[in-house]
Motif scaffolding. Sequence first.
Motif, mmCIF file in Angstrom:
data_model
loop_
_atom_site.group_PDB
_atom_site.id
_atom_site.type_symbol
_atom_site.label_atom_id
_atom_site.label_comp_id
_atom_site.label_asym_id
_atom_site.label_seq_id
_atom_site.Cartn_x
_atom_site.Cartn_y
_atom_site.Cartn_z
ATOM 1 N N GLU A 70 47.362 -3.865 22.708
ATOM 2 C CA GLU A 70 47.841 -5.146 23.229
ATOM 3 C C GLU A 70 47.930 -6.164 22.098
ATOM 4 O O GLU A 70 47.027 -6.272 21.267
ATOM 5 C CB GLU A 70 46.927 -5.638 24.348
ATOM 6 C CG GLU A 70 47.111 -4.815 25.600
ATOM 7 C CD GLU A 70 46.844 -5.582 26.874
ATOM 8 O OE1 GLU A 70 46.106 -6.582 26.855
ATOM 9 O OE2 GLU A 70 47.390 -5.165 27.901
ATOM 10 N N SER A 93 49.530 -10.303 21.045
ATOM 11 C CA SER A 93 49.814 -11.633 21.601
ATOM 12 C C SER A 93 51.308 -11.954 21.492
ATOM 13 O O SER A 93 52.053 -11.291 20.761
ATOM 14 C CB SER A 93 49.018 -12.688 20.844
ATOM 15 O OG SER A 93 49.519 -12.796 19.519
ATOM 16 N N THR A 120 57.366 -5.075 34.425
ATOM 17 C CA THR A 120 56.933 -5.064 33.027
ATOM 18 C C THR A 120 57.759 -5.979 32.131
ATOM 19 O O THR A 120 57.375 -6.239 31.012
ATOM 20 C CB THR A 120 56.996 -3.648 32.419
ATOM 21 O OG1 THR A 120 58.362 -3.217 32.408
ATOM 22 C CG2 THR A 120 56.127 -2.681 33.166
ATOM 23 N N ASN A 124 55.451 -6.696 28.881
ATOM 24 C CA ASN A 124 54.307 -7.529 29.257
ATOM 25 C C ASN A 124 53.093 -6.647 29.468
ATOM 26 O O ASN A 124 53.202 -5.552 30.022
ATOM 27 C CB ASN A 124 54.579 -8.264 30.568
ATOM 28 C CG ASN A 124 55.619 -9.339 30.418
ATOM 29 O OD1 ASN A 124 56.246 -9.478 29.387
ATOM 30 N ND2 ASN A 124 55.813 -10.087 31.471
ATOM 31 N N GLY A 125 51.933 -7.146 29.069
ATOM 32 C CA GLY A 125 50.679 -6.444 29.325
ATOM 33 C C GLY A 125 50.122 -6.843 30.684
ATOM 34 O O GLY A 125 50.797 -7.489 31.486
ATOM 35 N N TRP A 126 48.888 -6.489 30.929
ATOM 36 C CA TRP A 126 48.259 -6.779 32.209
ATOM 37 C C TRP A 126 47.732 -8.199 32.287
ATOM 38 O O TRP A 126 47.443 -8.709 33.349
ATOM 39 C CB TRP A 126 47.122 -5.786 32.476
ATOM 40 C CG TRP A 126 47.633 -4.382 32.553
ATOM 41 C CD1 TRP A 126 47.425 -3.388 31.639
ATOM 42 C CD2 TRP A 126 48.458 -3.806 33.565
ATOM 43 N NE1 TRP A 126 48.066 -2.237 32.015
ATOM 44 C CE2 TRP A 126 48.701 -2.471 33.207
ATOM 45 C CE3 TRP A 126 49.016 -4.297 34.736
ATOM 46 C CZ2 TRP A 126 49.483 -1.614 33.973
ATOM 47 C CZ3 TRP A 126 49.791 -3.439 35.500
ATOM 48 C CH2 TRP A 126 50.009 -2.131 35.127
ATOM 49 N N GLU A 127 47.574 -8.869 31.151
ATOM 50 C CA GLU A 127 47.057 -10.230 31.129
ATOM 51 C C GLU A 127 48.100 -11.167 30.534
ATOM 52 O O GLU A 127 49.001 -10.733 29.828
ATOM 53 C CB GLU A 127 45.772 -10.289 30.299
ATOM 54 C CG GLU A 127 44.648 -9.440 30.873
ATOM 55 C CD GLU A 127 43.400 -9.480 30.012
ATOM 56 O OE1 GLU A 127 43.204 -10.474 29.294
ATOM 57 O OE2 GLU A 127 42.628 -8.517 30.070
ATOM 58 N N ASP A 128 47.950 -12.486 30.813
ATOM 59 C CA ASP A 128 48.865 -13.474 30.249
ATOM 60 C C ASP A 128 48.839 -13.417 28.733
ATOM 61 O O ASP A 128 47.785 -13.231 28.119
ATOM 62 C CB ASP A 128 48.481 -14.882 30.704
ATOM 63 C CG ASP A 128 48.801 -15.115 32.170
ATOM 64 O OD1 ASP A 128 49.619 -14.360 32.738
ATOM 65 O OD2 ASP A 128 48.219 -16.049 32.750
ATOM 66 N N ASN A 129 50.008 -13.595 28.138
ATOM 67 C CA ASN A 129 50.184 -13.601 26.687
ATOM 68 C C ASN A 129 49.694 -12.310 26.029
ATOM 69 O O ASN A 129 49.245 -12.317 24.894
ATOM 70 C CB ASN A 129 49.511 -14.821 26.044
ATOM 71 C CG ASN A 129 50.062 -15.077 24.646
ATOM 72 O OD1 ASN A 129 51.258 -14.919 24.391
ATOM 73 N ND2 ASN A 129 49.183 -15.441 23.726
ATOM 74 N N GLN A 130 49.778 -11.198 26.741
ATOM 75 C CA GLN A 130 49.449 -9.891 26.174
ATOM 76 C C GLN A 130 50.658 -8.978 26.355
ATOM 77 O O GLN A 130 51.251 -8.929 27.432
ATOM 78 C CB GLN A 130 48.227 -9.274 26.859
ATOM 79 C CG GLN A 130 46.944 -10.008 26.556
ATOM 80 C CD GLN A 130 46.576 -9.917 25.081
ATOM 81 O OE1 GLN A 130 46.401 -8.843 24.532
ATOM 82 N NE2 GLN A 130 46.485 -11.070 24.434
#
Length: 162
Positions: A87, A89, A112, A128-134
């Motif tokens: 992951e 930023s 995604t 996109n990851g599972w968390e914000d800004n990831q």
Amino acid sequence: MQNYIVQDPGRETDICGDMRVFGVENQGCFYWSLLWSLGEPEGDPTVWYREDAEPPIAELEPLSGFLVQFSLFEASMGADYKALSREISGEQVQQLTEGLRLVPLRPFWPGTSTRFYVAPGLVMHVSNGWEDNQFTAWAGATHRSALAPLAHMDIDWLRYDG
């Protein structure tokens, strides 16, 4: 091969029988389909993503744009030389894609928001990851030298073939 286009889409239907499946994920967890039509076929139809028995979700691009995205995704996933991030930023994504060209299509793959970036001999998708800004990034290259510019970036690579 990660995902594939069905050889004879006229023969395979979705779980409810109201869509023609034309693309399948390699493990069979999800697929892409088009609505059955008894009338004139739509010129550039909506592509529907479905995971198991969940309701279908429309891809943002119609079939023409979707097939470009599908091809880019497979090119990055199936390349001989790869760079896969853990992951990262949004700032790292900006740094990573600075010298690449954004493919001007809406995001691929519902949920995604996958975007594609290209350079000579290189295709990268960022999701996109599972968390914000990831985010996660996956680059595929025709030759390891195309990955060389990524080597000096402050990114924790899961795999780096450059």
